[in-house]
Design a protein around this motif. Structure first.
Motif, mmCIF file in Angstrom:
data_model
loop_
_atom_site.group_PDB
_atom_site.id
_atom_site.type_symbol
_atom_site.label_atom_id
_atom_site.label_comp_id
_atom_site.label_asym_id
_atom_site.label_seq_id
_atom_site.Cartn_x
_atom_site.Cartn_y
_atom_site.Cartn_z
ATOM 1 N N VAL A 155 -8.247 81.519 -13.710
ATOM 2 C CA VAL A 155 -8.295 80.522 -14.784
ATOM 3 C C VAL A 155 -8.447 81.219 -16.134
ATOM 4 O O VAL A 155 -7.826 80.826 -17.130
ATOM 5 N N SER A 156 -9.260 82.263 -16.170
ATOM 6 C CA SER A 156 -9.451 83.007 -17.422
ATOM 7 C C SER A 156 -8.140 83.601 -17.920
ATOM 8 O O SER A 156 -7.835 83.551 -19.122
ATOM 9 N N PHE A 193 -15.113 80.551 -15.736
ATOM 10 C CA PHE A 193 -16.342 80.187 -15.026
ATOM 11 C C PHE A 193 -17.164 79.160 -15.794
ATOM 12 O O PHE A 193 -18.203 78.717 -15.307
ATOM 13 N N ARG A 194 -16.685 78.784 -16.976
ATOM 14 C CA ARG A 194 -17.367 77.737 -17.728
ATOM 15 C C ARG A 194 -16.798 76.360 -17.426
ATOM 16 O O ARG A 194 -17.372 75.353 -17.827
ATOM 17 N N GLU A 195 -15.676 76.319 -16.729
ATOM 18 C CA GLU A 195 -15.029 75.056 -16.390
ATOM 19 C C GLU A 195 -15.291 74.737 -14.921
ATOM 20 O O GLU A 195 -14.730 75.355 -14.030
ATOM 21 N N ALA A 252 -10.101 73.357 -12.850
ATOM 22 C CA ALA A 252 -10.793 73.653 -14.107
ATOM 23 C C ALA A 252 -10.356 72.758 -15.255
ATOM 24 O O ALA A 252 -11.189 72.252 -16.011
ATOM 25 N N TRP A 253 -9.073 72.549 -15.402
ATOM 26 C CA TRP A 253 -8.564 71.863 -16.590
ATOM 27 C C TRP A 253 -8.254 70.392 -16.373
ATOM 28 O O TRP A 253 -8.177 69.634 -17.335
ATOM 29 N N HIS A 254 -8.037 69.994 -15.130
ATOM 30 C CA HIS A 254 -7.652 68.609 -14.868
ATOM 31 C C HIS A 254 -8.682 67.854 -14.033
ATOM 32 O O HIS A 254 -8.481 66.675 -13.745
ATOM 33 N N GLN A 264 -15.157 76.055 -8.778
ATOM 34 C CA GLN A 264 -14.484 77.356 -8.759
ATOM 35 C C GLN A 264 -15.070 78.251 -7.662
ATOM 36 O O GLN A 264 -14.336 78.966 -6.971
ATOM 37 N N LEU A 265 -16.385 78.204 -7.501
ATOM 38 C CA LEU A 265 -17.008 79.001 -6.436
ATOM 39 C C LEU A 265 -16.654 78.452 -5.057
ATOM 40 O O LEU A 265 -16.527 79.221 -4.092
ATOM 41 N N ALA A 266 -16.510 77.141 -4.960
ATOM 42 C CA ALA A 266 -16.066 76.561 -3.682
ATOM 43 C C ALA A 266 -14.658 77.041 -3.344
ATOM 44 O O ALA A 266 -14.363 77.392 -2.186
ATOM 45 N N LEU A 267 -13.791 77.081 -4.356
ATOM 46 C CA LEU A 267 -12.453 77.645 -4.147
ATOM 47 C C LEU A 267 -12.555 79.113 -3.737
ATOM 48 O O LEU A 267 -11.818 79.579 -2.857
#
Length: 288
Positions: A154-155, A178-180, A257-259, A185-188
Protein backbone atom coordinates in the motif's frame (compact mmCIF):
# COMPACT_ATOMS: atom_id res chain seq x y z
CA UNK A 1 -24.08 9.46 -9.32
CA UNK A 2 -23.30 10.68 -5.79
CA UNK A 3 -19.73 10.70 -4.50
CA UNK A 4 -18.71 9.23 -1.15
CA UNK A 5 -15.72 8.53 1.07
CA UNK A 6 -15.38 5.14 -0.61
CA UNK A 7 -15.12 5.90 -4.31
CA UNK A 8 -16.20 2.45 -5.53
CA UNK A 9 -19.92 2.99 -6.17
CA UNK A 10 -22.79 0.92 -4.88
CA UNK A 11 -25.41 0.48 -7.61
CA UNK A 12 -28.98 1.09 -6.45
CA UNK A 13 -32.05 0.66 -8.66
CA UNK A 14 -35.51 1.85 -7.58
CA UNK A 15 -38.94 2.07 -9.19
CA UNK A 16 -38.40 -0.66 -11.75
CA UNK A 17 -42.11 -1.11 -11.16
CA UNK A 18 -43.98 2.14 -10.75
CA UNK A 19 -46.18 0.91 -7.91
CA UNK A 20 -43.26 -0.40 -5.82
CA UNK A 21 -41.92 2.70 -4.12
CA UNK A 22 -40.36 1.24 -0.95
CA UNK A 23 -36.89 1.54 -2.52
CA UNK A 24 -37.44 5.23 -3.22
CA UNK A 25 -38.63 5.83 0.34
CA UNK A 26 -35.59 4.01 1.77
CA UNK A 27 -33.22 5.92 -0.52
CA UNK A 28 -34.80 9.25 0.43
CA UNK A 29 -34.42 8.35 4.11
CA UNK A 30 -30.70 7.62 3.68
CA UNK A 31 -30.08 10.82 1.74
CA UNK A 32 -31.95 12.91 4.32
CA UNK A 33 -29.85 11.34 7.09
CA UNK A 34 -26.67 12.45 5.29
CA UNK A 35 -27.91 15.89 4.27
CA UNK A 36 -24.95 18.26 4.25
CA UNK A 37 -22.50 15.42 4.85
CA UNK A 38 -20.51 13.22 2.51
CA UNK A 39 -21.90 9.75 1.99
CA UNK A 40 -19.79 6.90 3.40
CA UNK A 41 -19.81 5.31 -0.06
CA UNK A 42 -20.48 6.56 -3.57
CA UNK A 43 -23.90 5.69 -5.02
CA UNK A 44 -24.86 5.13 -8.64
CA UNK A 45 -28.65 5.35 -8.72
CA UNK A 46 -31.05 4.16 -11.42
CA UNK A 47 -34.58 5.56 -11.10
CA UNK A 48 -36.79 3.35 -13.24
CA UNK A 49 -40.36 3.77 -14.40
CA UNK A 50 -41.16 7.30 -13.28
CA UNK A 51 -44.04 7.62 -15.77
CA UNK A 52 -45.90 4.64 -14.32
CA UNK A 53 -45.08 5.77 -10.78
CA UNK A 54 -46.93 9.05 -11.35
CA UNK A 55 -50.21 7.12 -11.74
CA UNK A 56 -49.38 4.38 -9.22
CA UNK A 57 -49.21 1.57 -11.80
CA UNK A 58 -46.69 -1.25 -12.26
CA UNK A 59 -46.29 -0.19 -15.90
CA UNK A 60 -48.30 1.56 -18.56
CA UNK A 61 -50.03 -0.50 -21.25
CA UNK A 62 -47.54 0.45 -23.95
CA UNK A 63 -44.49 -0.16 -21.74
CA UNK A 64 -42.45 -3.35 -21.25
CA UNK A 65 -41.86 -4.76 -17.78
CA UNK A 66 -38.67 -3.07 -16.55
CA UNK A 67 -37.52 -6.36 -15.03
CA UNK A 68 -37.54 -7.90 -18.52
CA UNK A 69 -35.46 -5.37 -20.47
CA UNK A 70 -31.97 -6.01 -19.10
CA UNK A 71 -29.17 -7.58 -21.23
CA UNK A 72 -29.91 -11.25 -21.76
CA UNK A 73 -33.65 -10.73 -22.12
CA UNK A 74 -35.42 -12.39 -25.04
CA UNK A 75 -38.32 -9.96 -25.44
CA UNK A 76 -38.29 -6.18 -25.98
CA UNK A 77 -34.72 -6.20 -27.34
CA UNK A 78 -35.59 -3.41 -29.79
CA UNK A 79 -37.16 -1.15 -27.17
CA UNK A 80 -35.59 2.10 -25.95
CA UNK A 81 -35.84 0.73 -22.39
CA UNK A 82 -33.66 -2.23 -23.35
CA UNK A 83 -31.11 0.13 -24.90
CA UNK A 84 -31.05 2.22 -21.73
CA UNK A 85 -30.59 -0.78 -19.43
CA UNK A 86 -27.88 -2.18 -21.70
CA UNK A 87 -25.96 1.09 -21.37
CA UNK A 88 -26.42 1.05 -17.57
CA UNK A 89 -25.12 -2.51 -17.49
CA UNK A 90 -22.11 -1.55 -19.60
CA UNK A 91 -21.24 1.41 -17.38
CA UNK A 92 -21.46 -0.61 -14.17
CA UNK A 93 -19.42 -3.57 -15.40
CA UNK A 94 -15.91 -4.14 -14.11
CA UNK A 95 -13.32 -2.63 -16.43
CA UNK A 96 -11.50 -5.08 -18.70
CA UNK A 97 -8.25 -3.81 -20.20
CA UNK A 98 -6.73 -4.81 -23.51
CA UNK A 99 -3.21 -6.25 -23.93
CA UNK A 100 -2.16 -2.83 -25.23
CA UNK A 101 -2.90 -1.33 -21.82
CA UNK A 102 -0.73 -3.97 -20.16
CA UNK A 103 2.15 -3.27 -22.53
CA UNK A 104 1.96 0.42 -21.62
CA UNK A 105 2.35 -0.16 -17.87
CA UNK A 106 6.14 -0.45 -18.05
CA UNK A 107 6.72 2.93 -19.79
CA UNK A 108 4.09 4.42 -17.49
CA UNK A 109 6.03 3.11 -14.50
CA UNK A 110 9.21 4.65 -15.90
CA UNK A 111 7.50 8.05 -16.16
CA UNK A 112 6.34 7.76 -12.55
CA UNK A 113 9.89 6.90 -11.50
CA UNK A 114 11.35 9.85 -13.43
CA UNK A 115 8.94 12.18 -11.65
CA UNK A 116 10.78 11.61 -8.34
CA UNK A 117 13.88 9.40 -8.88
CA UNK A 118 15.69 10.36 -5.68
CA UNK A 119 12.63 9.70 -3.56
CA UNK A 120 12.04 6.33 -5.22
CA UNK A 121 15.64 5.20 -4.78
CA UNK A 122 15.68 6.25 -1.13
CA UNK A 123 12.37 4.50 -0.50
CA UNK A 124 13.45 1.24 -2.13
CA UNK A 125 16.76 1.17 -0.27
CA UNK A 126 14.99 1.87 3.03
CA UNK A 127 12.48 -0.89 2.32
CA UNK A 128 15.17 -3.45 1.48
CA UNK A 129 17.20 -2.47 4.54
CA UNK A 130 14.23 -2.73 6.89
CA UNK A 131 13.02 -6.05 5.50
CA UNK A 132 16.55 -7.48 5.68
CA UNK A 133 16.89 -6.26 9.25
CA UNK A 134 13.58 -7.83 10.24
CA UNK A 135 14.31 -11.08 8.41
CA UNK A 136 17.55 -11.77 10.28
CA UNK A 137 15.76 -11.87 13.63
CA UNK A 138 15.75 -15.46 14.94
CA UNK A 139 12.54 -17.43 14.36
CA UNK A 140 10.15 -14.48 14.15
CA UNK A 141 12.04 -12.53 11.51
CA UNK A 142 10.80 -14.25 8.36
CA UNK A 143 7.30 -14.48 9.79
CA UNK A 144 7.20 -10.75 10.55
CA UNK A 145 8.65 -9.82 7.16
CA UNK A 146 5.94 -11.75 5.32
CA UNK A 147 3.17 -10.24 7.42
CA UNK A 148 4.42 -6.73 6.57
CA UNK A 149 4.25 -7.27 2.80
CA UNK A 150 0.61 -6.10 2.26
CA UNK A 151 1.12 -2.90 4.27
CA UNK A 152 4.29 -2.00 2.41
CA UNK A 153 2.57 -2.67 -0.92
CA UNK A 154 0.00 0.00 0.00
CA UNK A 155 2.87 2.36 0.80
CA UNK A 156 4.40 1.85 -2.64
CA UNK A 157 1.02 2.43 -4.25
CA UNK A 158 0.71 5.65 -2.24
CA UNK A 159 4.15 6.69 -3.50
CA UNK A 160 3.09 5.95 -7.08
CA UNK A 161 -0.03 8.02 -6.65
CA UNK A 162 1.94 10.90 -5.16
CA UNK A 163 4.55 10.84 -7.94
CA UNK A 164 1.88 10.70 -10.65
CA UNK A 165 0.37 13.86 -9.15
CA UNK A 166 3.70 15.66 -9.08
CA UNK A 167 4.13 15.45 -5.30
CA UNK A 168 7.40 14.72 -3.53
CA UNK A 169 8.15 11.26 -2.13
CA UNK A 170 9.56 11.31 1.37
CA UNK A 171 10.62 8.37 3.51
CA UNK A 172 7.55 8.90 5.70
CA UNK A 173 5.39 7.56 2.89
CA UNK A 174 7.08 4.17 3.32
CA UNK A 175 4.98 3.66 6.45
CA UNK A 176 1.78 5.24 5.19
CA UNK A 177 0.29 1.85 4.33
CA UNK A 178 0.17 0.94 8.00
CA UNK A 179 -1.84 4.02 8.90
CA UNK A 180 -4.80 2.88 6.82
CA UNK A 181 -6.79 0.19 8.67
CA UNK A 182 -3.69 -1.45 10.20
CA UNK A 183 -5.60 -4.32 11.79
CA UNK A 184 -6.99 -5.42 8.45
CA UNK A 185 -3.57 -5.01 6.84
CA UNK A 186 -2.10 -7.33 9.48
CA UNK A 187 -4.93 -9.79 8.90
CA UNK A 188 -4.01 -9.77 5.21
CA UNK A 189 -0.38 -10.26 6.23
CA UNK A 190 -1.25 -13.28 8.37
CA UNK A 191 -3.15 -14.81 5.48
CA UNK A 192 -0.26 -14.06 3.12
CA UNK A 193 2.09 -15.83 5.54
CA UNK A 194 -0.21 -18.86 5.76
CA UNK A 195 -0.48 -19.12 1.98
CA UNK A 196 3.28 -18.79 1.53
CA UNK A 197 3.85 -21.57 4.06
CA UNK A 198 1.32 -23.69 2.21
CA UNK A 199 3.17 -22.98 -1.04
CA UNK A 200 6.46 -24.13 0.51
CA UNK A 201 4.75 -27.22 1.86
CA UNK A 202 3.43 -28.01 -1.60
CA UNK A 203 6.88 -27.64 -3.13
CA UNK A 204 8.30 -29.98 -0.48
CA UNK A 205 6.14 -32.77 -1.87
CA UNK A 206 8.29 -32.68 -4.99
CA UNK A 207 11.83 -32.25 -3.61
CA UNK A 208 11.67 -33.28 0.07
CA UNK A 209 11.91 -29.66 1.18
CA UNK A 210 15.07 -28.56 -0.64
CA UNK A 211 13.49 -25.39 -2.04
CA UNK A 212 11.62 -24.67 1.21
CA UNK A 213 14.78 -24.92 3.30
CA UNK A 214 16.67 -22.68 0.87
CA UNK A 215 14.01 -19.97 1.06
CA UNK A 216 13.59 -20.31 4.83
CA UNK A 217 17.26 -20.41 5.82
CA UNK A 218 19.06 -18.79 2.89
CA UNK A 219 21.43 -21.76 2.61
CA UNK A 220 21.98 -22.65 -1.03
CA UNK A 221 21.62 -26.37 -1.86
CA UNK A 222 24.45 -28.19 -3.57
CA UNK A 223 24.67 -28.14 -7.34
CA UNK A 224 23.40 -31.71 -7.73
CA UNK A 225 20.19 -30.87 -5.88
CA UNK A 226 19.66 -27.73 -7.95
CA UNK A 227 19.93 -29.69 -11.19
CA UNK A 228 17.66 -32.52 -10.10
CA UNK A 229 14.27 -33.13 -11.70
CA UNK A 230 12.70 -33.07 -8.24
CA UNK A 231 13.97 -29.54 -7.58
CA UNK A 232 12.79 -28.30 -10.97
CA UNK A 233 9.39 -29.85 -10.27
CA UNK A 234 9.30 -28.06 -6.91
CA UNK A 235 10.09 -24.77 -8.65
CA UNK A 236 7.24 -25.33 -11.10
CA UNK A 237 4.80 -26.14 -8.29
CA UNK A 238 5.92 -23.11 -6.29
CA UNK A 239 5.58 -20.83 -9.30
CA UNK A 240 2.07 -22.09 -10.02
CA UNK A 241 1.03 -21.73 -6.38
CA UNK A 242 2.56 -18.27 -6.04
CA UNK A 243 0.75 -17.06 -9.16
CA UNK A 244 -2.51 -17.75 -7.33
CA UNK A 245 -1.30 -15.96 -4.20
CA UNK A 246 -0.22 -13.00 -6.32
CA UNK A 247 -3.68 -12.79 -7.89
CA UNK A 248 -5.26 -12.63 -4.44
CA UNK A 249 -2.91 -9.93 -3.18
CA UNK A 250 -2.36 -7.75 -6.27
CA UNK A 251 -5.20 -5.37 -5.44
CA UNK A 252 -6.51 -6.50 -2.06
CA UNK A 253 -4.22 -4.40 0.21
CA UNK A 254 -5.26 -1.20 -1.57
CA UNK A 255 -8.92 -2.21 -1.59
CA UNK A 256 -8.74 -2.70 2.17
CA UNK A 257 -6.74 0.47 2.87
CA UNK A 258 -8.31 2.99 0.52
CA UNK A 259 -11.81 1.66 -0.09
CA UNK A 260 -12.63 0.05 3.26
CA UNK A 261 -13.36 -3.31 1.66
CA UNK A 262 -13.41 -6.31 3.97
CA UNK A 263 -10.55 -8.80 3.75
CA UNK A 264 -12.56 -11.60 2.12
CA UNK A 265 -14.18 -9.29 -0.44
CA UNK A 266 -10.86 -7.61 -1.23
CA UNK A 267 -9.20 -10.95 -1.92
CA UNK A 268 -12.13 -12.05 -4.07
CA UNK A 269 -12.26 -8.84 -6.10
CA UNK A 270 -8.49 -8.89 -6.59
CA UNK A 271 -8.56 -12.45 -7.90
CA UNK A 272 -11.51 -11.79 -10.22
CA UNK A 273 -9.95 -8.57 -11.55
CA UNK A 274 -6.76 -10.44 -12.38
CA UNK A 275 -8.74 -13.17 -14.14
CA UNK A 276 -10.76 -10.69 -16.15
CA UNK A 277 -7.62 -8.79 -17.21
CA UNK A 278 -5.29 -11.74 -17.77
CA UNK A 279 -4.49 -10.59 -21.30
CA UNK A 280 -3.27 -7.21 -20.07
CA UNK A 281 -1.17 -8.82 -17.32
CA UNK A 282 0.28 -11.34 -19.79
CA UNK A 283 1.29 -8.50 -22.13
CA UNK A 284 2.87 -6.68 -19.19
CA UNK A 285 4.82 -9.80 -18.24
CA UNK A 286 6.10 -10.24 -21.78
CA UNK A 287 7.18 -6.59 -22.05
CA UNK A 288 8.74 -6.54 -18.58
Amino acid sequence: HLSGRRSTPLFVSVLLHGNEDSGVVALQSVLRAYAGRRLPRALSILIGNVTAARVGMRRLDQQPDYNRVWPGAIAHTDSPEHATMSEVHRLMQARVLTPVHGARWLPLGWRIFKAAPVGWIAMVFAYVFLMTLVSILPVVGVVAAMMLVPGFSVSFMAASRAASRGSDIGLAILFSGFRERPQLQLALGALYLALMLAMLGLSALADDGVLARWLATGRRPDIEALKSDAFLGALALAALAYSQVMMLFWFSPVLVAWHGTGVAKALFFSYVAMLMNWRAFLAYGVVA
